[in-house]
Scaffold this motif. Structure first.
Motif, short mmCIF file in Angstrom:
data_model
loop_
_atom_site.label_atom_id
_atom_site.label_comp_id
_atom_site.label_asym_id
_atom_site.label_seq_id
_atom_site.Cartn_x
_atom_site.Cartn_y
_atom_site.Cartn_z
N GLN A 1 10.99 14.56 -28.94
CA GLN A 1 11.12 15.90 -29.48
C GLN A 1 10.95 17.01 -28.43
OE1 GLN A 1 11.99 16.50 -32.67
NE2 GLN A 1 12.10 14.28 -32.97
N LYS A 2 10.29 16.72 -27.32
CA LYS A 2 9.99 17.77 -26.34
C LYS A 2 11.27 18.34 -25.73
CE LYS A 2 6.68 17.68 -23.40
NZ LYS A 2 6.04 18.96 -23.76
N SER A 3 11.30 19.66 -25.62
CA SER A 3 12.51 20.35 -25.17
C SER A 3 12.92 19.94 -23.76
CB SER A 3 12.29 21.87 -25.21
OG SER A 3 12.04 22.29 -26.54
N ASN A 4 11.94 19.83 -22.84
CA ASN A 4 12.30 19.50 -21.46
C ASN A 4 12.90 18.11 -21.36
OD1 ASN A 4 9.65 18.43 -22.05
ND2 ASN A 4 9.35 18.09 -19.86
N LEU A 5 12.42 17.16 -22.19
CA LEU A 5 12.96 15.81 -22.14
C LEU A 5 14.35 15.73 -22.77
CD1 LEU A 5 9.75 13.73 -22.96
CD2 LEU A 5 10.69 14.37 -20.73
N LYS A 6 14.57 16.54 -23.81
CA LYS A 6 15.91 16.60 -24.40
C LYS A 6 16.91 17.16 -23.38
CE LYS A 6 14.76 17.02 -29.32
NZ LYS A 6 14.87 17.88 -30.53
N ILE A 7 16.49 18.20 -22.66
CA ILE A 7 17.36 18.75 -21.61
C ILE A 7 17.61 17.69 -20.54
CG2 ILE A 7 17.48 20.46 -19.74
CD1 ILE A 7 15.79 22.31 -21.55
N MET A 8 16.58 16.98 -20.16
CA MET A 8 16.70 15.94 -19.14
C MET A 8 17.72 14.88 -19.56
SD MET A 8 13.68 13.42 -17.72
CE MET A 8 14.00 12.21 -16.44
N VAL B 1 18.64 22.52 -12.62
CA VAL B 1 18.23 21.68 -13.75
C VAL B 1 16.71 21.50 -13.75
CG1 VAL B 1 18.49 19.44 -14.88
CG2 VAL B 1 20.46 20.50 -13.76
N ILE B 2 16.13 21.31 -12.56
CA ILE B 2 14.67 21.21 -12.45
C ILE B 2 14.02 22.47 -13.01
CG2 ILE B 2 12.71 21.10 -10.86
CD1 ILE B 2 14.10 18.44 -11.06
N THR B 3 14.56 23.63 -12.64
CA THR B 3 14.01 24.90 -13.13
C THR B 3 14.16 25.00 -14.65
OG1 THR B 3 14.55 25.99 -11.05
CG2 THR B 3 14.19 27.40 -12.96
N GLU B 4 15.31 24.62 -15.17
CA GLU B 4 15.54 24.69 -16.61
C GLU B 4 14.56 23.80 -17.36
OE1 GLU B 4 19.20 24.01 -19.83
OE2 GLU B 4 19.51 23.63 -17.68
N MET B 5 14.35 22.58 -16.88
CA MET B 5 13.40 21.68 -17.55
C MET B 5 11.97 22.19 -17.43
SD MET B 5 14.96 17.86 -16.70
CE MET B 5 14.92 18.04 -14.92
N SER B 6 11.62 22.70 -16.26
CA SER B 6 10.25 23.18 -16.04
C SER B 6 9.93 24.37 -16.93
CB SER B 6 10.06 23.56 -14.57
OG SER B 6 10.28 22.46 -13.73
N ASN B 7 10.94 25.21 -17.19
CA ASN B 7 10.72 26.40 -18.01
C ASN B 7 10.77 26.11 -19.50
OD1 ASN B 7 10.39 27.98 -15.76
ND2 ASN B 7 12.50 28.71 -15.73
N SER B 8 10.99 24.85 -19.86
CA SER B 8 10.97 24.44 -21.27
C SER B 8 9.89 23.40 -21.52
CB SER B 8 12.34 23.86 -21.66
OG SER B 8 13.37 24.78 -21.45
N ASN B 9 8.87 23.43 -20.67
CA ASN B 9 7.89 22.34 -20.67
C ASN B 9 6.80 22.52 -21.72
OD1 ASN B 9 7.02 19.88 -19.47
ND2 ASN B 9 5.35 20.99 -18.49
#
Length: 503
Positions: A53-60, A183-191
């Motif tokens: 469910q976590k946003s950063n993992l879904k983005i990943m 992509v790293i930045t996008e995932m980090s900002n949705s952590n």
């Protein structure tokens, strides 16, 4: 275990733990990539009660094309099952039956491992282990930007944004991967979710402050390990706090984050002390982390004590013990008590050396990478590296080298846990020091006064007033016979190899 040993199997399933984090997803992705390259058709799954469910993992998963599927009711019997970032039979991974089981993990071993296993508990991430295993097979992940980014993010999240990286292999992977920074930045900002924002606030307001030793302890609800780092970094900006411990307890793991802002406390040492015998910890002098397996603590439990109360008590007691255990010594202001001191002479030893200009041109700025950390130097004509008996290296001038050692002219070869390397800080080209190492024989003869320690010591040497060296009971504390302030620690396991008593 080598990856090619698994290629004799055809029906292959890769499984990570039931609540996958970025490292578990990246590890499984890398193994899936390897098998696919080798002509196999593996399946990568996770099980358990709930889907990610976590946003950063879904983005990943979406942006990096992670080929994982949620299979809570998986009923097939694969020829080979490989668990990554976990160990088969642990409570955090649903048991999947298979004809053969293999394990790749970086956590502490908690039970019997199958014959096919690769567990390196000193690594910051499982991603690092599989990256290294792929390298050993002569392959590189550099051609796949998505996979490289996933591996980097796996290490990034498991080491609190790389602040707790300690092993040189972790640093090697970090430096070599070609990643998509956006992509790293996008995932980090949705952590952080709104729920985790609440967890953070509750932990900060529920702190426990220990005024005598100026440290704070905060317990949180189970959360992403990065949240512990966020909490730790925030409280360390508070006046009057020199060190902090933030942790959470779950049925599967106790995760902790440690911080220090004073030279008398090394965060990596404190993390290792807190987890000694029941888990593992490490990182840097100022930032570190670790984990504890609840089943490793069970023998410490009091009657009727559940895992939550047990973890609270053990960590509290160990924090108190650590801060009361050590005597701090400053060599420039102290001399050793003569009681118990004996005179010793250094014995001749075969060691290694490498001339830095044999690795890179004169004037090159390089980073020397060892198990102890990185050292930055500019290559000069007379600069060499000494290679100690356990793979430790340090720069030395040619004049001093020739005064204390005789060069054999023969190649120097010895197996270490990690071969020291030198990297050009501009081009990032990396070379193994052992490739041009030559043998030297120490002349011996230097004399010291030494005695075994009967207490724990933190010693600030006369040549380094910012970083202490820890000594444990049984280690030796010594000084040069001709300089009472040149005080240092010699490990018990090395002392008899290096010195002989003069009687």
């Amino acid at each position: 275990m080598k990856l090619h040993e698994l290629l004799k199997y055809n029906d292959i399933v890769i499984q990570c733990h039931d609540n996958p984090d970025a490292d578990a997803l990246a590890s499984g992705y890398a193994l899936w990539w390897y098998f696919t390259k080798m002509g196999k058709s593996p399946n990568f799954i996770y099980r358990g009660r709930s889907e990610i469910q976590k946003s950063n993992l879904k983005i990943m998963m979406e942006r990096l094309d992670v080929p994982v599927s949620y299979e809570p009711d998986y009923m097939m019997l694969p020829e080979l099952l490989v668990t990554v970032d976990c160990q088969y039979g642990q409570r955090n991974v649903t048991r999947t039956e298979a004809e053969t089981v293999a394990v790749i993990d970086h956590h502490q071993v908690t039970g019997e491992l199958p014959e096919l296993s690769e567990v390196r508990s000193g690594m910051g991430s499982c991603s690092t282990i599989i990256w290294d295993m792929i390298r050993e097979e002569g392959l590189s992940v550099d051609e796949d930007r998505n996979l490289s980014t996933a591996l980097y993010y796996g290490l990034f999240t498991d080491t609190n944004r790389l602040s707790e990286v300690s092993h040189p292999l972790d640093r090697d992977m970090r430096d070599s991967l070609q990643v998509s920074r956006s992509v790293i930045t996008e995932m980090s900002n949705s952590n952080i979710s709104l729920e985790e924002l609440t967890i953070t606030g509750n932990a900060i307001t529920g702190y426990e402050y220990h005024e005598d030793n100026r440290y704070v302890i905060l317990r949180t609800e189970p959360c992403d390990p990065n949240i512990l780092g966020v909490i730790s970094d925030f409280v360390m900006e508070t006046e009057g706090i020199d060190a902090s411990l933030a942790y959470y307890v779950s049925p599967f793991e106790v995760k902790l984050s440690v911080r220090s802002c004073v030279k008398e406390v090394h965060a990596d040492e404190l993390a290792a002390f807190l987890t000694d015998g029941i888990g593992g910890g490490g990182g840097h002098i100022l930032k570190a982390g670790g984990s504890i397996r609840p089943d490793r603590m069970e023998e410490l439990a009091l009657p009727g004590e559940d895992i939550f109360a047990l973890a609270d008590r053990v960590l509290m007691e160990r924090m108190e013990t650590y801060f009361s255990l050590y005597e701090v010594m400053y060599a420039k202001d102290t001399t050793l008590s003569p009681e118990g001191l004996r005179l010793y002479e250094k014995q001749p030893q075969e060691l290694g050396c490498a001339k830095l200009t044999d690795l890179f041109p004169l004037g090159t700025s390089v980073a020397i990478r060892t198990l102890e950390g990185d050292v930055d130097v500019v290559i000069k004509e007379d600069l060499y590296l000494m290679i100690g008996i356990e793979g430790e290296v340090y720069p030395i001038r040619e004049e001093k080298l020739r005064k204390s050692y005789t060069m054999t002219g023969k190649p120097y070869s010895r197996v270490f846990d990690y071969d020291p390397s030198v990297t050009d800080t501009t081009t990032k080209e990396r070379k193994n020091v052992m490739e041009c190492a030559r043998g030297v024989i120490s002349s011996g003869g230097s004399r010291i006064l030494a005695k075994p320690l009967n207490r724990y010591v933190k010693l600030f040497t006369a040549w380094d007033e910012e970083k202490y060296y820890s000594g444990n009971p049984g280690d030796y504390i010594a000084c040069r016979e001709d300089d009472p302030h040149d005080i240092y620690i010699i490990r018990n396991r090395l002392f008899d190899k290096l010195y002989k008593e003069i009687v």
